[in-house]
Design a protein around this motif. Structure first.
Motif, short mmCIF file in Angstrom:
data_model
loop_
_atom_site.label_atom_id
_atom_site.label_comp_id
_atom_site.label_asym_id
_atom_site.label_seq_id
_atom_site.Cartn_x
_atom_site.Cartn_y
_atom_site.Cartn_z
N ILE A 153 0.86 -1.19 0.00
CA ILE A 153 0.00 0.00 0.00
C ILE A 153 0.89 1.23 0.00
CG2 ILE A 153 -1.99 -1.05 1.12
CD1 ILE A 153 -1.03 0.11 3.75
N ALA A 154 0.49 2.24 -0.76
CA ALA A 154 1.33 3.42 -0.93
C ALA A 154 1.61 4.12 0.39
CB ALA A 154 0.64 4.38 -1.90
N ALA A 203 -6.18 2.26 -14.38
CA ALA A 203 -5.92 3.14 -13.24
C ALA A 203 -6.90 2.87 -12.09
CB ALA A 203 -6.01 4.60 -13.66
N THR A 204 -8.18 2.71 -12.42
CA THR A 204 -9.17 2.47 -11.38
C THR A 204 -8.99 1.09 -10.76
OG1 THR A 204 -10.76 1.73 -13.07
CG2 THR A 204 -10.90 4.02 -12.36
N THR A 205 -8.54 0.13 -11.57
CA THR A 205 -8.29 -1.22 -11.04
C THR A 205 -7.12 -1.19 -10.06
OG1 THR A 205 -9.06 -2.18 -13.12
CG2 THR A 205 -7.86 -3.63 -11.64
N LEU A 206 -6.10 -0.41 -10.39
CA LEU A 206 -4.97 -0.25 -9.47
C LEU A 206 -5.45 0.34 -8.15
CD1 LEU A 206 -2.06 1.25 -11.65
CD2 LEU A 206 -2.10 -0.97 -10.51
N THR A 207 -6.24 1.39 -8.25
CA THR A 207 -6.73 2.06 -7.05
C THR A 207 -7.58 1.13 -6.20
OG1 THR A 207 -6.77 4.19 -8.22
CG2 THR A 207 -8.06 4.03 -6.19
N SER A 208 -8.45 0.36 -6.82
CA SER A 208 -9.32 -0.54 -6.08
C SER A 208 -8.54 -1.66 -5.40
CB SER A 208 -10.39 -1.15 -7.00
OG SER A 208 -9.80 -1.98 -7.99
N ASN A 209 -7.33 -1.94 -5.88
CA ASN A 209 -6.47 -2.95 -5.27
C ASN A 209 -5.45 -2.32 -4.32
OD1 ASN A 209 -6.80 -5.89 -6.39
ND2 ASN A 209 -7.20 -4.54 -8.12
N GLY A 210 -5.63 -1.02 -4.02
CA GLY A 210 -4.74 -0.35 -3.08
C GLY A 210 -3.36 -0.13 -3.62
N THR A 265 -0.56 1.86 -6.61
CA THR A 265 -0.22 2.89 -7.59
C THR A 265 0.56 2.18 -8.69
OG1 THR A 265 1.90 3.39 -6.56
CG2 THR A 265 -0.03 4.61 -5.75
N GLU A 266 0.89 2.91 -9.77
CA GLU A 266 1.69 2.30 -10.82
C GLU A 266 3.05 1.84 -10.29
OE1 GLU A 266 2.00 4.64 -14.35
OE2 GLU A 266 -0.17 4.83 -14.62
#
Length: 311
Positions: free
Chosen positions: A12-13, A95-102, A104-105
């Motif tokens: 997690i970021a 991008a939204t899939t990344l966010t939903s999985n907690g 960032t790129e």
């Protein structure tokens, strides 16, 4: 892909500074306000209590240990290839899939790197016996190119087969009869696959591998989804099939198949990682975090005991 990545690493970021901040009485602030400040030390103190924060530290330790020994076996090119493949697969929703999985790129790339290190370590520590390789060779089926027609009922599939027996064109029937929206416009043609495919149902694979070029299944192939419970009936045609290479020519691929199989088992991965951590003599200075690697050590010990008892 997301399941695969997240099964190995949880990043997690917010936890990127876990190890750097809060050590040795660091008094820098990460946030200030008229109501008070939040220091790096207090942030670290709270973060290390969380399972996610603890896993981040575990991942950072594992990455350092594995990179020292197996880092040369992981190229940036291979990480970029994996990253771009997933990005292309998800398209505008990446991008939204990344966010939903907690993620960032940057942290997604980190997760791919750690996964690649684990795969390299698994390959580097596995003893590939000739017997094991020959077993994989026997079970392996070379790449095939097939076309399919799917229906919602057995009777509809039987009607399709009857039409084929009367000389009807498979591609034409696929376009008019198939319920598979992905392949019907292409006359039922699927992307080529071999027996290592994880996207083509095993029942479909088994039926396809029995066919010769130009043949089609004369009885409906029934497939019931384990996730939805829905049943689909397939009519499969073999367009072309590659010739299986010699055992000697396939040795490297066979090794990769064995490694992929091992990587699908979380306990096996944890045992391998635990063994490498033991060899690296990892020492955790913070007493509150002493047990963050216990899962890996316990898996390694269990694997060692099982190996000893089987001899």
């Amino acid at each position: 892909m997301w399941k695969k990545v997240l099964g190995f690493v949880v990043i997690i970021a917010a936890a990127v500074g876990l190890v750097v901040y809060g050590m040795g009485g660091n008094t820098k602030n990460v946030a200030v306000s008229d109501s008070g400040s939040v220091s790096e030390a207090s942030y670290y103190k709270e973060l290390k209590k969380t399972p996610a924060g603890q896993q981040v530290l575990a991942n950072m330790i594992i990455e350092k240990v594995l990179a020292k020994k197996f880092g040369d076996d992981v190229s940036q090119k291979s990480i970029d290839k994996q990253y771009n493949k997933v990005k292309k697969q998800y398209g505008s929703s990446f991008a939204t899939t990344l966010t939903s999985n907690g993620m960032t790129e940057a942290t997604f790339r980190d997760s791919l790197y750690l996964q690649a290190l684990e795969e390299a370590a698994m390959k580097g520590t596995t003893k590939f016996t000739n017997a094991a390789l020959k077993k994989e060779y026997k079970n392996y089926h070379a790449k095939v190119n097939i076309s399919i027609i799917t229906t919602d009922s057995e009777s509809a599939a039987k009607d399709v087969i009857a039409s084929l027996k009367k000389g009807k064109d498979f591609a034409t029937l696929a376009k008019s009869k198939s319920t598979d929206t992905t392949t019907k416009s292409a006359g039922g043609k699927m992307s080529a696959f071999d027996s290592t495919s994880t996207t083509v149902d095993s029942t479909v694979q088994k039926a396809a591998f029995k066919l010769k070029k130009g043949e089609y299944t004369t009885t409906p192939v029934k497939v019931t989804s384990s996730s939805t419970g829905t049943t689909t009936y397939y009519v499969i045609k073999m367009n072309s099939l590659d010739k299986k290479k010699s055992f000697a020519a396939m040795k490297e691929k066979l090794k990769n198949i064995i490694v992929t199989d091992k990587m699908s088992d979380t306990t096996t991965v944890q045992a391998m990682v635990g063994d490498q951590l033991n060899k690296a003599k990892v020492t955790i200075k913070d007493s509150d975090l002493k047990s963050i690697l216990s899962t890996y050590y316990e898996a390694a010990e269990s694997a060692k005991s099982s190996s000893s008892s089987s001899k």
